[in-house]
Write a protein that holds these residues in place. Structure first.
Motif, PDB file in Angstrom:
ATOM      1  N   MET A  64      45.262  70.629  27.971  1.00  0.00           N
ATOM      2  CA  MET A  64      44.754  69.284  28.104  1.00  0.00           C
ATOM      3  C   MET A  64      43.227  69.317  28.059  1.00  0.00           C
ATOM      4  O   MET A  64      42.608  70.192  28.650  1.00  0.00           O
ATOM      5  N   ILE A  65      42.653  68.366  27.364  1.00  0.00           N
ATOM      6  CA  ILE A  65      41.198  68.239  27.301  1.00  0.00           C
ATOM      7  C   ILE A  65      40.795  67.000  28.091  1.00  0.00           C
ATOM      8  O   ILE A  65      41.383  65.935  27.923  1.00  0.00           O
ATOM      9  N   ALA A  66      39.796  67.167  28.966  1.00  0.00           N
ATOM     10  CA  ALA A  66      39.337  66.053  29.791  1.00  0.00           C
ATOM     11  C   ALA A  66      37.836  66.162  30.013  1.00  0.00           C
ATOM     12  O   ALA A  66      37.280  67.267  30.013  1.00  0.00           O
ATOM     13  N   LYS A  67      37.217  65.014  30.206  1.00  0.00           N
ATOM     14  CA  LYS A  67      35.799  64.988  30.549  1.00  0.00           C
ATOM     15  C   LYS A  67      35.626  65.596  31.934  1.00  0.00           C
ATOM     16  O   LYS A  67      36.429  65.345  32.834  1.00  0.00           O
ATOM     17  N   ILE A  68      34.579  66.399  32.087  1.00  0.00           N
ATOM     18  CA  ILE A  68      34.322  67.045  33.374  1.00  0.00           C
ATOM     19  C   ILE A  68      33.390  66.156  34.190  1.00  0.00           C
ATOM     20  O   ILE A  68      32.346  65.721  33.707  1.00  0.00           O
ATOM     21  N   ASN A  69      33.802  65.906  35.415  1.00  0.00           N
ATOM     22  CA  ASN A  69      33.049  65.076  36.344  1.00  0.00           C
ATOM     23  C   ASN A  69      32.083  65.978  37.115  1.00  0.00           C
ATOM     24  O   ASN A  69      32.516  66.826  37.906  1.00  0.00           O
ATOM     25  N   PHE A  70      30.798  65.808  36.911  1.00  0.00           N
ATOM     26  CA  PHE A  70      29.802  66.655  37.557  1.00  0.00           C
ATOM     27  C   PHE A  70      29.673  66.367  39.057  1.00  0.00           C
ATOM     28  O   PHE A  70      28.988  67.089  39.765  1.00  0.00           O
ATOM     29  N   ALA A  71      30.347  65.354  39.565  1.00  0.00           N
ATOM     30  CA  ALA A  71      30.371  65.112  41.003  1.00  0.00           C
ATOM     31  C   ALA A  71      31.397  66.026  41.688  1.00  0.00           C
ATOM     32  O   ALA A  71      31.369  66.183  42.902  1.00  0.00           O
ATOM     33  N   ASP A  72      32.288  66.624  40.910  1.00  0.00           N
ATOM     34  CA  ASP A  72      33.315  67.534  41.434  1.00  0.00           C
ATOM     35  C   ASP A  72      32.734  68.943  41.504  1.00  0.00           C
ATOM     36  O   ASP A  72      32.811  69.712  40.555  1.00  0.00           O
ATOM     37  N   THR A  73      32.138  69.281  42.631  1.00  0.00           N
ATOM     38  CA  THR A  73      31.420  70.547  42.786  1.00  0.00           C
ATOM     39  C   THR A  73      32.321  71.754  42.555  1.00  0.00           C
ATOM     40  O   THR A  73      31.881  72.760  41.992  1.00  0.00           O
ATOM     41  N   ASP A  74      33.578  71.686  42.964  1.00  0.00           N
ATOM     42  CA  ASP A  74      34.499  72.806  42.775  1.00  0.00           C
ATOM     43  C   ASP A  74      34.692  73.097  41.285  1.00  0.00           C
ATOM     44  O   ASP A  74      34.611  74.248  40.850  1.00  0.00           O
ATOM     45  N   THR A  75      34.923  72.055  40.499  1.00  0.00           N
ATOM     46  CA  THR A  75      35.101  72.230  39.059  1.00  0.00           C
ATOM     47  C   THR A  75      33.804  72.709  38.412  1.00  0.00           C
ATOM     48  O   THR A  75      33.831  73.574  37.529  1.00  0.00           O
ATOM     49  N   ILE A  76      32.682  72.194  38.863  1.00  0.00           N
ATOM     50  CA  ILE A  76      31.392  72.606  38.304  1.00  0.00           C
ATOM     51  C   ILE A  76      31.133  74.079  38.604  1.00  0.00           C
ATOM     52  O   ILE A  76      30.627  74.813  37.763  1.00  0.00           O
ATOM     53  N   GLN A  77      31.496  74.536  39.784  1.00  0.00           N
ATOM     54  CA  GLN A  77      31.340  75.962  40.106  1.00  0.00           C
ATOM     55  C   GLN A  77      32.218  76.814  39.189  1.00  0.00           C
ATOM     56  O   GLN A  77      31.784  77.859  38.688  1.00  0.00           O
ATOM     57  N   LYS A  78      33.438  76.373  38.949  1.00  0.00           N
ATOM     58  CA  LYS A  78      34.335  77.102  38.041  1.00  0.00           C
ATOM     59  C   LYS A  78      33.768  77.117  36.631  1.00  0.00           C
ATOM     60  O   LYS A  78      33.836  78.138  35.935  1.00  0.00           O
TER      61      LYS A  78
END
Length: 152
Positions: A1-15
C-alpha cells in the motif's frame, strides 16, 4: 500500500529516518561516496526538510519512500529509498508511478542521482526520464540529472 506520510507521526518519521540511513548506506557503498547528504542529516534536520513523502507499506511496515517538492509546476524528486531487505521487489517503480500519477498536473519531473548508481539511473531511463547532464560535486564524484516532461 502507498500512502502519504504524516510528519506529525513521530514514530513513522523515526522509521523513515532509519530506513533512509540504511538505504543510503547501500548506495554510498555502491557508488563509493560516503558524503551523501541524507547520511549526515540529523533527525531534527530531517523533520524540517520541507519535502512531501509517500511511503510504501508491506503489512503496515514501511518498506520504501519517495519525497518531492513542487515549485512553479516542476516536481523535483528529492529522495527515493527502499529498505535493503526489500530490494528488487519493484517498490521504487511503484513509488515513482504513484508519485507521477498523484502529481499529473505538474509540467515536468526532475531527479538527480549518483552517476555510478546504475540501478537508479536504469529506473529513471525506463520511465522515460532523459539524462540532461553530469556535474562534479566533489573530487571525482558526479551527479547525473534527469528530466521528464509531463504528458498533457
Amino acid at each position: 500500500m502507498i500512502a502519504k506520510i504524516n510528519f506529525a507521526d513521530t514514530d513513522t518519521i523515526q522509521k523513515l529516518f532509519d530506513l533512509q540511513k540504511a538505504a543510503y548506506q547501500v548506495e554510498a557503498e555502491l557508488i563509493n561516496f560516503f558524503d551523501i547528504p541524507p547520511l549526515k542529516e540529523s533527525f531534527q534536520d530531517f523533520q524540517q526538510c520541507g519535502e512531501e513523502f509517500f511511503g510504501y507499506f508491506i503489512d503496515n511496515e514501511l518498506a520504501g519512500a519517495i519525497s518531492y517538492t513542487v515549485e512553479n509546476g516542476e516536481l523535483t524528486i528529492c529522495r527515493m529509498v527502499v529498505d535493503p531487505n526489500h530490494f528488487r521487489k519493484g517498490i521504487a517503480q511503484k513509488l515513482l508511478s504513484a508519485l507521477e500519477l498523484h502529481n499529473a498536473d505538474c509540467s515536468s519531473y526532475k531527479v538527480a542521482t549518483g552517476r555510478e548508481n546504475t540501478p537508479a539511473k536504469n529506473l529513471y531511463v525506463k520511465n522515460h526520464y532523459k539524462w540532461t547532464r553530469d556535474i562534479e560535486v566533489a573530487p571525482n564524484f558526479y551527479i547525473s540529472f534527469f528530466e521528464k516532461e509531463a504528458k498533457r
